[in-house]
Motif scaffolding. Structure first.
Motif, mmCIF file in Angstrom:
data_model
loop_
_atom_site.group_PDB
_atom_site.id
_atom_site.type_symbol
_atom_site.label_atom_id
_atom_site.label_comp_id
_atom_site.label_asym_id
_atom_site.label_seq_id
_atom_site.Cartn_x
_atom_site.Cartn_y
_atom_site.Cartn_z
ATOM 1 N N ILE A 59 0.835 -1.202 0.000
ATOM 2 C CA ILE A 59 0.000 0.000 0.000
ATOM 3 C C ILE A 59 0.869 1.252 0.000
ATOM 4 O O ILE A 59 0.622 2.200 -0.757
ATOM 5 C CB ILE A 59 -0.940 0.012 1.222
ATOM 6 N N SER A 60 1.896 1.258 0.831
ATOM 7 C CA SER A 60 2.778 2.422 0.946
ATOM 8 C C SER A 60 3.504 2.711 -0.357
ATOM 9 O O SER A 60 3.569 3.865 -0.796
ATOM 10 C CB SER A 60 3.798 2.198 2.072
ATOM 11 N N CYS A 61 4.034 1.669 -0.993
ATOM 12 C CA CYS A 61 4.737 1.861 -2.266
ATOM 13 C C CYS A 61 3.764 2.344 -3.344
ATOM 14 O O CYS A 61 4.125 3.151 -4.198
ATOM 15 C CB CYS A 61 5.404 0.552 -2.697
ATOM 16 N N GLY A 62 2.526 1.845 -3.291
ATOM 17 C CA GLY A 62 1.517 2.292 -4.249
ATOM 18 C C GLY A 62 1.199 3.759 -4.079
ATOM 19 O O GLY A 62 1.013 4.490 -5.062
ATOM 20 N N THR A 82 18.331 12.619 -13.983
ATOM 21 C CA THR A 82 17.632 11.496 -13.380
ATOM 22 C C THR A 82 18.179 11.208 -11.980
ATOM 23 O O THR A 82 19.377 11.217 -11.758
ATOM 24 C CB THR A 82 17.799 10.223 -14.241
ATOM 25 N N GLU A 83 17.274 10.960 -11.038
ATOM 26 C CA GLU A 83 17.639 10.509 -9.700
ATOM 27 C C GLU A 83 16.720 9.352 -9.333
ATOM 28 O O GLU A 83 15.568 9.308 -9.754
ATOM 29 C CB GLU A 83 17.502 11.649 -8.674
ATOM 30 N N ASN A 84 17.252 8.421 -8.541
ATOM 31 C CA ASN A 84 16.464 7.247 -8.170
ATOM 32 C C ASN A 84 15.772 7.455 -6.826
ATOM 33 O O ASN A 84 15.784 6.579 -5.959
ATOM 34 C CB ASN A 84 17.369 6.010 -8.118
ATOM 35 N N THR A 85 15.145 8.610 -6.646
ATOM 36 C CA THR A 85 14.503 8.928 -5.373
ATOM 37 C C THR A 85 13.398 7.946 -5.040
ATOM 38 O O THR A 85 13.332 7.422 -3.925
ATOM 39 C CB THR A 85 13.921 10.355 -5.405
ATOM 40 N N LEU A 86 12.518 7.673 -6.006
ATOM 41 C CA LEU A 86 11.407 6.759 -5.750
ATOM 42 C C LEU A 86 11.906 5.362 -5.403
ATOM 43 O O LEU A 86 11.359 4.700 -4.521
ATOM 44 C CB LEU A 86 10.484 6.686 -6.969
ATOM 45 N N GLN A 87 12.925 4.932 -6.092
ATOM 46 C CA GLN A 87 13.474 3.609 -5.837
ATOM 47 C C GLN A 87 14.017 3.521 -4.412
ATOM 48 O O GLN A 87 13.797 2.524 -3.709
ATOM 49 C CB GLN A 87 14.585 3.292 -6.842
ATOM 50 N N GLN A 88 14.727 4.571 -3.973
ATOM 51 C CA GLN A 88 15.287 4.579 -2.620
ATOM 52 C C GLN A 88 14.183 4.552 -1.566
ATOM 53 O O GLN A 88 14.278 3.835 -0.564
ATOM 54 C CB GLN A 88 16.158 5.817 -2.430
ATOM 55 N N GLN A 94 9.903 -1.284 1.719
ATOM 56 C CA GLN A 94 9.847 -2.735 1.584
ATOM 57 C C GLN A 94 10.739 -3.435 2.610
ATOM 58 O O GLN A 94 10.486 -4.578 2.991
ATOM 59 C CB GLN A 94 10.259 -3.134 0.169
ATOM 60 N N LYS A 95 11.767 -2.746 3.075
ATOM 61 C CA LYS A 95 12.682 -3.326 4.062
ATOM 62 C C LYS A 95 12.162 -3.163 5.480
ATOM 63 O O LYS A 95 12.121 -4.129 6.263
ATOM 64 C CB LYS A 95 14.062 -2.684 3.935
ATOM 65 N N VAL A 195 14.406 6.433 9.808
ATOM 66 C CA VAL A 195 14.051 5.996 8.457
ATOM 67 C C VAL A 195 12.947 6.887 7.890
ATOM 68 O O VAL A 195 13.005 7.313 6.727
ATOM 69 C CB VAL A 195 13.596 4.528 8.460
ATOM 70 N N ILE A 196 11.918 7.172 8.700
ATOM 71 C CA ILE A 196 10.819 8.025 8.256
ATOM 72 C C ILE A 196 11.332 9.412 7.893
ATOM 73 O O ILE A 196 10.978 9.978 6.851
ATOM 74 C CB ILE A 196 9.732 8.123 9.346
#
Length: 236
Positions: A59-62, A82-88, A94-95, A195-196
């Motif tokens: 749900i959170s990733c969505g 390009t930056e991988n912000t969403l991926q990070q 997920q972790k 983390v938050i």
């Protein structure tokens, strides 16, 4: 008298609905959440922390993809790097989401699931995770968007700042408040708080950076996308 009371209640309900953010939940994910909610409230004894952790992470990733994905797609149409912000952010969710939930038994998880269930709005065959937005902040954001539509570049950064604050209210209601309810020990609580903070600031700084680089057209498209989450789902 009863009619006046009914009209007053209806008006207050309508005003409340206008100050809600609606974030879609995939049908299968919502079905899994419903099953977990039912099991917890029926006194299910077998641990379902693993399943709940996975559902909450999904749900959170969505939500992250819905809110921030459009920004990245608009970015890709410009010359912004390009930056991988969403991926990070997604990797962190997920972790740590399944890990933190796995620390508790069903009795400890029941209040948080009931809390989140109260924030779910069901509309026909769709389900939405919702949270309240301060009406003054919403009015400020609406004014900024109006100014941008009129060609006023000075309102681009204030508009994105207002929406960052709107997102922050969602973080508080849907993540920080549930975290408090679980009453983690000091070490785990400190880890999750870090983390938050790290992931939210990562997203906010990305928005701030893009706001400084988007032109009027891209800003208007992005802000209109944000505003779409404030539209109450309509019956077809």
């Amino acid at each position: 008298m009863m009619r006046l009371f009914y009209l007053k209640q209806k008006y207050e309900w309508m005003m409340l609905m206008q100050n809600l953010v609606y974030l879609g939940i995939e049908t299968e994910t919502f079905r899994k959440f419903q099953k977990i909610h039912q099991q917890l409230n029926e006194g299910h004894t077998e641990s379902i922390s693993k399943e709940l952790g996975e559902v909450l992470a999904t749900i959170s990733c969505g939500v992250v993809e819905q809110v921030f994905g459009e920004i990245e797609r608009l970015r890709s149409t410009t010359e912004i790097e390009t930056e991988n912000t969403l991926q990070q952010i997604n990797e962190s969710l997920q972790k740590y989401m399944p890990w933190s939930v796995s620390l508790f038994n069903n009795d400890r998880l029941k209040p948080i699931v009931n809390y989140l269930d109260q924030h779910i709005y069901k509309h026909e065959h769709q389900s939405f995770l919702t949270y309240k937005v301060d009406p003054n902040l919403l009015a400020e954001a609406e004014n900024c968007l109006l100014q941008i539509k009129q060609g006023n570049r000075a309102y681009i950064q204030p508009a994105f700042k207002a929406f960052t604050q709107i997102v922050d209210q969602g973080i508080h209601q849907l993540i920080i408040e549930p975290k408090k309810m679980l009453k983690f020990n000091f070490v785990v609580d400190k880890t999750l708080t870090g983390v938050i903070h790290l992931t939210t600031q990562l997203g906010y700084k990305r928005i701030e950076k893009l706001a400084a680089q988007f032109d009027l057209a891209h800003s208007e498209k992005t802000l209109a996308h944000f505003f779409s989450f404030l539209d109450e789902p309509k019956h077809e």
